[in-house]
Design a protein around this motif. Sequence first.
Motif, PDB file in Angstrom:
ATOM      1  N   PRO A  77       8.768 -82.679  42.704  1.00 17.72           N
ATOM      2  CA  PRO A  77       8.117 -81.572  44.133  1.00 17.72           C
ATOM      3  C   PRO A  77       7.599 -82.163  45.097  1.00 17.72           C
ATOM      4  N   LYS A  78       7.961 -81.378  46.296  1.00 11.99           N
ATOM      5  CA  LYS A  78       7.218 -81.524  47.529  1.00 11.99           C
ATOM      6  C   LYS A  78       7.102 -80.646  48.016  1.00 11.99           C
ATOM      7  N   THR A  79       5.873 -80.385  49.024  1.00 13.84           N
ATOM      8  CA  THR A  79       5.282 -78.970  49.690  1.00 13.84           C
ATOM      9  C   THR A  79       5.896 -78.699  50.907  1.00 13.84           C
ATOM     10  N   LEU A  80       6.694 -77.614  51.270  1.00 10.45           N
ATOM     11  CA  LEU A  80       6.710 -77.663  52.404  1.00 10.45           C
ATOM     12  C   LEU A  80       6.322 -76.197  52.793  1.00 10.45           C
ATOM     13  N   HIS A  81       5.799 -77.312  54.750  1.00  9.56           N
ATOM     14  CA  HIS A  81       4.894 -76.001  55.568  1.00  9.56           C
ATOM     15  C   HIS A  81       5.682 -75.415  56.551  1.00  9.56           C
ATOM     16  N   LYS A  82       5.773 -73.792  55.982  1.00 10.00           N
ATOM     17  CA  LYS A  82       7.044 -72.691  56.719  1.00 10.00           C
ATOM     18  C   LYS A  82       6.562 -72.157  57.153  1.00 10.00           C
ATOM     19  N   PRO A  83       6.580 -71.055  58.615  1.00  8.67           N
ATOM     20  CA  PRO A  83       6.042 -70.015  59.162  1.00  8.67           C
ATOM     21  C   PRO A  83       5.854 -69.397  58.166  1.00  8.67           C
ATOM     22  N   ALA A  84       5.289 -67.732  57.916  1.00 12.50           N
ATOM     23  CA  ALA A  84       5.490 -66.867  57.699  1.00 12.50           C
ATOM     24  C   ALA A  84       6.487 -66.178  57.659  1.00 12.50           C
ATOM     25  N   PHE A  85       6.462 -65.555  56.952  1.00 14.91           N
ATOM     26  CA  PHE A  85       7.853 -64.381  56.191  1.00 14.91           C
ATOM     27  C   PHE A  85       7.903 -63.376  55.390  1.00 14.91           C
ATOM     28  N   LYS A  86       8.366 -63.054  55.136  1.00 15.17           N
ATOM     29  CA  LYS A  86       8.991 -61.256  54.423  1.00 15.17           C
ATOM     30  C   LYS A  86       9.942 -61.739  52.995  1.00 15.17           C
ATOM     31  N   VAL A  87       9.406 -61.104  51.699  1.00 15.93           N
ATOM     32  CA  VAL A  87       9.751 -61.080  50.709  1.00 15.93           C
ATOM     33  C   VAL A  87      10.365 -59.584  50.821  1.00 15.93           C
ATOM     34  N   ILE A  88      11.915 -59.748  50.055  1.00 19.83           N
ATOM     35  CA  ILE A  88      11.833 -58.566  48.978  1.00 19.83           C
ATOM     36  C   ILE A  88      13.053 -58.350  48.042  1.00 19.83           C
ATOM     37  N   GLY A  89      12.578 -57.440  46.753  1.00 22.19           N
ATOM     38  CA  GLY A  89      12.892 -57.734  45.999  1.00 22.19           C
ATOM     39  C   GLY A  89      13.481 -56.377  45.184  1.00 22.19           C
ATOM     40  N   LEU A  90      13.540 -56.192  44.047  1.00 23.02           N
ATOM     41  CA  LEU A  90      13.447 -55.404  42.985  1.00 23.02           C
ATOM     42  C   LEU A  90      13.501 -55.606  41.648  1.00 23.02           C
ATOM     43  N   LYS A  91      12.259 -54.616  41.491  1.00 22.12           N
ATOM     44  CA  LYS A  91      11.642 -54.496  39.600  1.00 22.12           C
ATOM     45  C   LYS A  91      12.778 -55.160  38.653  1.00 22.12           C
ATOM     46  N   TYR A  92      13.427 -55.480  37.279  1.00 25.45           N
ATOM     47  CA  TYR A  92      13.626 -55.312  36.672  1.00 25.45           C
ATOM     48  C   TYR A  92      13.281 -56.157  35.447  1.00 25.45           C
ATOM     49  N   TYR A  93      13.061 -54.789  34.131  1.00 31.87           N
ATOM     50  CA  TYR A  93      12.753 -55.338  32.829  1.00 31.87           C
ATOM     51  C   TYR A  93      14.177 -55.055  31.694  1.00 31.87           C
ATOM     52  N   GLY A  94      14.072 -55.590  30.869  1.00 28.65           N
ATOM     53  CA  GLY A  94      14.672 -55.577  29.850  1.00 28.65           C
ATOM     54  C   GLY A  94      16.082 -56.877  29.568  1.00 28.65           C
ATOM     55  N   ASN A  95      16.775 -56.952  28.847  1.00 24.42           N
ATOM     56  CA  ASN A  95      17.968 -57.621  29.125  1.00 24.42           C
ATOM     57  C   ASN A  95      19.219 -56.471  29.224  1.00 24.42           C
ATOM     58  N   ASP A  96      20.054 -57.146  29.609  1.00 23.03           N
ATOM     59  CA  ASP A  96      21.091 -56.284  30.486  1.00 23.03           C
ATOM     60  C   ASP A  96      22.664 -56.884  29.719  1.00 23.03           C
ATOM     61  N   PRO A  97      23.189 -55.731  28.738  1.00 19.70           N
ATOM     62  CA  PRO A  97      23.521 -56.271  28.231  1.00 19.70           C
ATOM     63  C   PRO A  97      25.076 -55.457  28.454  1.00 19.70           C
ATOM     64  N   ALA A  98      24.778 -54.111  29.352  1.00 24.75           N
ATOM     65  CA  ALA A  98      26.023 -53.871  29.976  1.00 24.75           C
ATOM     66  C   ALA A  98      26.030 -54.451  31.281  1.00 24.75           C
ATOM     67  N   ASN A  99      25.799 -56.064  31.879  1.00 29.16           N
ATOM     68  CA  ASN A  99      25.831 -57.119  32.787  1.00 29.16           C
ATOM     69  C   ASN A  99      25.794 -55.389  34.444  1.00 29.16           C
ATOM     70  N   ASN A 100      24.313 -55.406  34.719  1.00 28.06           N
ATOM     71  CA  ASN A 100      24.553 -54.029  35.572  1.00 28.06           C
ATOM     72  C   ASN A 100      23.915 -54.908  36.970  1.00 28.06           C
ATOM     73  N   CYS A 101      24.117 -56.191  36.587  1.00 30.55           N
ATOM     74  CA  CYS A 101      23.523 -57.540  37.912  1.00 30.55           C
ATOM     75  C   CYS A 101      24.137 -56.537  39.460  1.00 30.55           C
ATOM     76  N   PRO A 102      26.149 -56.346  39.396  1.00 29.54           N
ATOM     77  CA  PRO A 102      26.391 -56.114  40.243  1.00 29.54           C
ATOM     78  C   PRO A 102      25.372 -54.782  40.703  1.00 29.54           C
ATOM     79  N   ASP A 103      25.470 -54.363  39.927  1.00 30.72           N
ATOM     80  CA  ASP A 103      25.178 -52.476  41.014  1.00 30.72           C
ATOM     81  C   ASP A 103      23.496 -53.381  41.489  1.00 30.72           C
ATOM     82  N   LEU A 104      22.481 -53.706  40.853  1.00 26.75           N
ATOM     83  CA  LEU A 104      21.417 -53.873  41.051  1.00 26.75           C
ATOM     84  C   LEU A 104      21.369 -55.578  42.308  1.00 26.75           C
ATOM     85  N   TRP A 105      22.599 -55.276  42.730  1.00 29.52           N
ATOM     86  CA  TRP A 105      22.659 -56.275  43.801  1.00 29.52           C
ATOM     87  C   TRP A 105      22.997 -55.164  45.010  1.00 29.52           C
TER      88      TRP A 105
END
Length: 122
Positions: A77-105
Amino acid sequence: MTVAAGKLATTSMTILEIALHLCYDSQESFTRAFKSRYYMTPGKYRRFGLHFAVIQKKRLLYKRNLIGLEGRKKMEPKTLHKPAFKVIGLKYYGNDPANNCPDLWRDFQRLRTSYRRRKAMD
């Protein structure tokens, strides 16, 4: 154990072969470890046709924890110092037997584009 679950779901390797490949001394010790993580035996997991990853947060306090299972590559591991940035994402709970990952993406990409447009208007 996630590697083992993947091999059970996607290969025809026997449970013993998987156990030995992952450096377990016996099929019995592998089955005990697998059952403690997935709450079922490897054979039952394979028969049900399941495949889901159970991920455990690793502690990086000691260098001995930094060796990966496959390939035995050592991670430093190494520590990197980077300028501030924003993160965006989707929250998902559960397993995905229907493989909905492409739809989520796809939904994620729409949100990202929408966010960029709003940001440009500011």
